[in-house]
Scaffold this active site. Structure first.
Site, mmCIF file in Angstrom:
data_model
loop_
_atom_site.group_PDB
_atom_site.id
_atom_site.type_symbol
_atom_site.label_atom_id
_atom_site.label_comp_id
_atom_site.label_asym_id
_atom_site.label_seq_id
_atom_site.Cartn_x
_atom_site.Cartn_y
_atom_site.Cartn_z
ATOM 1 N N ARG A 58 0.849 -1.207 0.000
ATOM 2 C CA ARG A 58 0.000 0.000 0.000
ATOM 3 C C ARG A 58 0.877 1.246 0.000
ATOM 4 O O ARG A 58 1.848 1.332 0.760
ATOM 5 C CB ARG A 58 -0.883 -0.005 1.246
ATOM 6 C CG ARG A 58 -1.585 1.334 1.529
ATOM 7 C CD ARG A 58 -2.332 1.270 2.852
ATOM 8 N NE ARG A 58 -2.995 2.493 3.207
ATOM 9 C CZ ARG A 58 -2.649 3.273 4.244
ATOM 10 N NH1 ARG A 58 -1.596 2.956 5.006
ATOM 11 N NH2 ARG A 58 -3.338 4.363 4.523
ATOM 12 N N LYS A 83 -12.828 3.477 1.552
ATOM 13 C CA LYS A 83 -12.402 3.506 2.956
ATOM 14 C C LYS A 83 -13.567 4.039 3.784
ATOM 15 O O LYS A 83 -14.065 5.134 3.539
ATOM 16 C CB LYS A 83 -11.172 4.388 3.119
ATOM 17 C CG LYS A 83 -9.919 3.722 2.539
ATOM 18 C CD LYS A 83 -8.733 4.648 2.542
ATOM 19 C CE LYS A 83 -8.194 4.920 3.923
ATOM 20 N NZ LYS A 83 -7.074 5.892 3.877
ATOM 21 N N THR A 89 -5.530 -0.430 10.581
ATOM 22 C CA THR A 89 -5.084 0.562 11.573
ATOM 23 C C THR A 89 -4.941 0.040 13.012
ATOM 24 O O THR A 89 -5.869 -0.552 13.550
ATOM 25 C CB THR A 89 -5.984 1.824 11.554
ATOM 26 O OG1 THR A 89 -6.031 2.298 10.199
ATOM 27 C CG2 THR A 89 -5.442 2.941 12.430
ATOM 28 N N ARG A 141 -5.357 18.880 8.154
ATOM 29 C CA ARG A 141 -4.113 18.734 8.925
ATOM 30 C C ARG A 141 -3.669 20.073 9.491
ATOM 31 O O ARG A 141 -3.916 21.115 8.889
ATOM 32 C CB ARG A 141 -2.994 18.175 8.033
ATOM 33 C CG ARG A 141 -3.170 16.688 7.755
ATOM 34 C CD ARG A 141 -1.893 16.037 7.275
ATOM 35 N NE ARG A 141 -2.160 14.639 6.956
ATOM 36 C CZ ARG A 141 -1.645 13.593 7.616
ATOM 37 N NH1 ARG A 141 -0.800 13.780 8.594
ATOM 38 N NH2 ARG A 141 -1.969 12.361 7.268
HETATM 39 N N1 ATP Z 1 5.474 7.226 1.645
HETATM 40 C C1 ATP Z 1 5.802 7.653 2.868
HETATM 41 N N2 ATP Z 1 6.822 8.493 3.040
HETATM 42 C C2 ATP Z 1 7.162 8.941 4.265
HETATM 43 N N3 ATP Z 1 6.537 8.562 5.401
HETATM 44 C C3 ATP Z 1 5.517 7.726 5.296
HETATM 45 C C4 ATP Z 1 5.078 7.225 4.023
HETATM 46 N N4 ATP Z 1 4.028 6.424 4.225
HETATM 47 C C5 ATP Z 1 3.796 6.409 5.543
HETATM 48 N N5 ATP Z 1 4.697 7.172 6.202
HETATM 49 C C6 ATP Z 1 4.813 7.390 7.647
HETATM 50 O O1 ATP Z 1 4.198 6.289 8.301
HETATM 51 C C7 ATP Z 1 3.148 6.775 9.165
HETATM 52 C C8 ATP Z 1 2.036 5.750 9.204
HETATM 53 O O2 ATP Z 1 1.491 5.561 7.926
HETATM 54 P P1 ATP Z 1 -0.079 5.655 7.663
HETATM 55 O O3 ATP Z 1 -0.308 5.145 6.310
HETATM 56 O O4 ATP Z 1 -0.793 5.023 8.795
HETATM 57 O O5 ATP Z 1 -0.345 7.233 7.640
HETATM 58 P P2 ATP Z 1 -1.116 8.236 8.584
HETATM 59 O O6 ATP Z 1 -0.923 9.584 7.989
HETATM 60 O O7 ATP Z 1 -0.628 8.041 9.985
HETATM 61 O O8 ATP Z 1 -2.588 7.821 8.557
HETATM 62 P P3 ATP Z 1 -3.655 7.740 7.394
HETATM 63 O O9 ATP Z 1 -3.644 6.293 6.995
HETATM 64 O O10 ATP Z 1 -4.903 8.178 8.045
HETATM 65 O O11 ATP Z 1 -3.220 8.632 6.281
HETATM 66 C C9 ATP Z 1 2.775 8.130 8.604
HETATM 67 O O12 ATP Z 1 2.205 8.979 9.583
HETATM 68 C C10 ATP Z 1 4.100 8.653 8.113
HETATM 69 O O13 ATP Z 1 4.828 9.183 9.181
HETATM 70 C C1 PYR Z 2 -6.228 3.638 7.164
HETATM 71 C C2 PYR Z 2 -6.822 4.920 7.494
HETATM 72 O O1 PYR Z 2 -6.842 5.824 6.690
HETATM 73 C C3 PYR Z 2 -7.431 5.098 8.812
HETATM 74 O O2 PYR Z 2 -7.484 4.162 9.597
HETATM 75 O O3 PYR Z 2 -7.908 6.220 9.080
#
Ligand code: ATP
Ligand code: PYR
Length: 578
Positions: A139, A324, A382, A181
């Site tokens: 992902r 989602k 999550t 954000r």
């Molecule tokens: N492509 C990326 N480059 C840099 N950091 C990343 C990347 N993908 C994820 N991360 C880091 O990993 C953390 C966890 O990833 P996640 O996909 O859960 O994102 P999130 O912003 O916390 O939540 P959401 O899924 O709601 O967007 C992020 O907060 C970020 O710090």
């Molecule tokens: C995966 C994601 O976007 C959430 O749990 O909010």
């Protein structure tokens, strides 16, 4: 060489008046320990069977001898009963006493693992290691990184797939969506409960008592008395008052506020479109790179899914859409949203921020149930192994959480920060693999979830998927299916047979997509014009890769929407010996 070991006409067995009532004959098909829920479905099954069109042949072939009746264990199988009994005893030792006597233990994990790729895992070495540890779907979260960094990940996953003999990883692009954000801060600030703090729509503010928000309607959307949550509730703020450009709050739960944190208003969704301009740009990037799935953030209604699907059609892009479920506004529209999509993700992070947290497990169960009843994929996401972002071992509650998702019937469980920026990404995948496998071993084979297949009730393939599942559960075999579109493999997956579904396809896009589906082992193979030659090649390949053993039986299914080596109205199930 593959040997045909069973040939029978199920249709004539069920419909012949000489051989007793349908009820009695169906009774004979049931192994003694079949769970009562399967029996309850009998009336439904019977109804379907009596409306079988005369032109439809349902065959199970036996070359050794043709028997007038279908019985669970044929005479030549008798010596195997001792072996089966020993298998049953082994299963009982594993704690599973409810599986059919003819079932074999599950050795291949069925529940799939989605890994978010980020700074901890975006190298060739780590993607290879994740894949070997059990990742099925990679992902990419478009809230982070840029197209260049995501391009690198896509190329690496495709490189892995091109060289891998028996494993393939799907690519999922998760849109940022209308996320709200907070802005950049020169350094994290510590906020104490009771102190005042202001969120403003003015750009570039980042002091110890005020920070920018990236969404201009923020001030219009919130009211005094609302609760603002940072990072899904890690910190919370009570809205006290607002001005034209600012929202004044009192800190309820304090902590360290860092740059660009996710903000939610409890009980409210932002009045933003689900697909923003940035998302359309990212979606186009996904089309150019032929990703397998979009995970669309903050979907509120089915309209947005139709819009995206129309766009994909106009680009001639065959990419599946996973919605989602994370927005408060999506809940009243769950049915129509899921109907419009190819699957759903229970995005528990934002879901638990927009709605009271105690609703999350209930909604998880409900979303899984709806997806299962419609034959759609479902992912639970999550915090699944959150503590493993910093610790090498999970909490017991996290282990239970994975087990619950597996038992509820999710197609896949997802890792986020654990693999994106965690310290132990490979260990996290291994824990998910082991817990899923162990839990699956306790799920009774042969039970059918109620209501399943409603979406397919007018299609003959549904009945064949149902009976192939019953047959393979009874005999304790895997299922072999040939598919050009993935349809029949997905349909079989939704009946959750006990054995693995080996899905042979001549299309690499379909092979990659099928990696998400519970119990499906997708295999790419060129199909020849000759069915028999293709079947033998397929069974030979399975044997060569160690996926089946010589002498093992498999249920081979020929059904679905697009006929291959059959007439449109002819559907087959065969039992073959490898
Ligand atoms: N492509 C990326 N480059 C840099 N950091 C990343 C990347 N993908 C994820 N991360 C880091 O990993 C953390 C966890 O990833 P996640 O996909 O859960 O994102 P999130 O912003 O916390 O939540 P959401 O899924 O709601 O967007 C992020 O907060 C970020 O710090
Ligand atoms: C995966 C994601 O976007 C959430 O749990 O909010």
């Amino acid at each position: 060489m593959a040997q045909v070991v069973a040939t029978r006409s199920i249709q004539s067995s069920f419909m012949s008046s000489r051989s007793g009532s349908v009820q009695e004959r169906a009774e004979k098909l049931k192994p003694p320990s079949f769970a009562s829920r399967v029996m309850e479905r009998q009336a439904m099954t019977t109804k379907k069977l009596t409306v079988v069109r005369r032109s439809t042949r349902i065959t199970a072939k036996r070359s050794v001898r043709v028997e007038p009746e279908v019985i669970p264990v044929s005479p030549e199988d008798l010596p195997k009963r001792e072996e089966k009994f020993q298998q049953l005893q082994r299963l009982q030792q594993l704690g599973d006493t409810s599986v059919s006597m003819w079932s074999t233990p599950t050795v291949r994990r069925k529940t799939k693992i989605v890994c978010t790729i980020g700074p901890s895992t975006n190298t060739k070495e780590m993607i290879w290691k994740l894949a070997e540890a059990g990742m099925n779907v990679a992902r990419m979260n478009m809230s982070h990184g840029d197209h260049a960094s995501h391009q690198k990940v896509i190329d690496l996953v495709k490189e892995y797939n091109a060289q891998s003999k028996d494993n393939v990883i799907s690519i999922m692009l998760d849109t940022k969506g209308p996320e709200v954000r907070s802005g950049d801060l020169p350094q994290p600030i510590n906020l104490e409960s009771g102190q005042e703090f202001t969120f403003t729509i003015r750009r570039g503010v980042g002091t110890t008592d005020s920070v920018s928000v990236n969404y201009d309607d923020f001030v219009n959307d919130v009211e005094a008395g609302d609760m603002l949550l940072v990072d899904g509730g890690m910190m919370s703020f009570l809205v006290k008052s607002k001005t034209e450009d600012s929202v004044k709050c009192e800190v309820v739960d304090g902590g360290e506020l860092k740059s660009r944190r996710h903000l939610n208003v409890r009980g409210k969704s932002a009045t933003l479109p689900s697909i923003t301009e940035k998302d359309w740009d990212d979606i186009k990037f996904g089309v150019d790179n032929q990703v397998d799935f979009y995970a669309v953030s903050f979907v509120k209604d089915a309209q947005v899914v139709h819009e995206l699907k129309n766009y994909l059609k106009s680009c001639n892009a065959d990419i599946h859409v996973i919605v989602k479920i994370e927005s408060a506004d999506s809940i009243p529209n769950l049915h129509s949203i899921i109907t419009a999509s190819d699957g759903a993700m229970v995005a528990r992070g934002d879901l638990g921020a927009e709605l009271p947290i105690e609703e999350v497990p209930l909604l998880q169960e409900e979303i899984i149930r709806i997806c299962r009843s419609m034959g759609k994929a479902v992912i639970v996401a999550t915090n699944m192994l959150e503590s493993m972002i910093v610790h090498p071992t999970p909490t017991r509650a996290e282990v239970s959480d994975i087990a619950i998702a597996v038992r509820e019937g999710a197609d896949a469980v997802m890792l986020s920060g654990e693999t994106a920026h965690g310290k132990f990404p490979l260990k996290a995948v291994k824990v998910m693999h082991t817990v899923s496998l162990r839990t699956e071993a306790t799920i009774p084979g042969g039970t059918m979830p109620p209501n399943l297949g409603q979406a397919f009730k007018n299609h003959m393939s549904e009945m064949f998927a149902y009976h192939a599942t019953m047959m393979s559960n009874t005999l304790g075999t895997s299922i072999v299916v040939f598919t050009k579109t993935g349809f029949m493999a997905i349909l079989l997956s939704h009946y959750r047979p006990s054995g693995t579904i080996f899905a042979f396809t001549n299309d690499k896009t379909i092979q990659q997509r099928l990696s998400l589906y519970q119990g499906v082992c997708p295999i790419y193979m060129q199909f020849s014009d000759d069915a028999e030659e293709t079947f033998e090649n397929a069974l030979g390949l399975l044997q060569k890769q160690g996926m089946v053993k010589e002498g093992e039986e498999v249920a081979l299914v020929q059904s679905g929407r697009q006929p291959i080596w059959r007439f449109q109205s002819t559907h087959n199930i065969q039992v073959r010996k490898v």
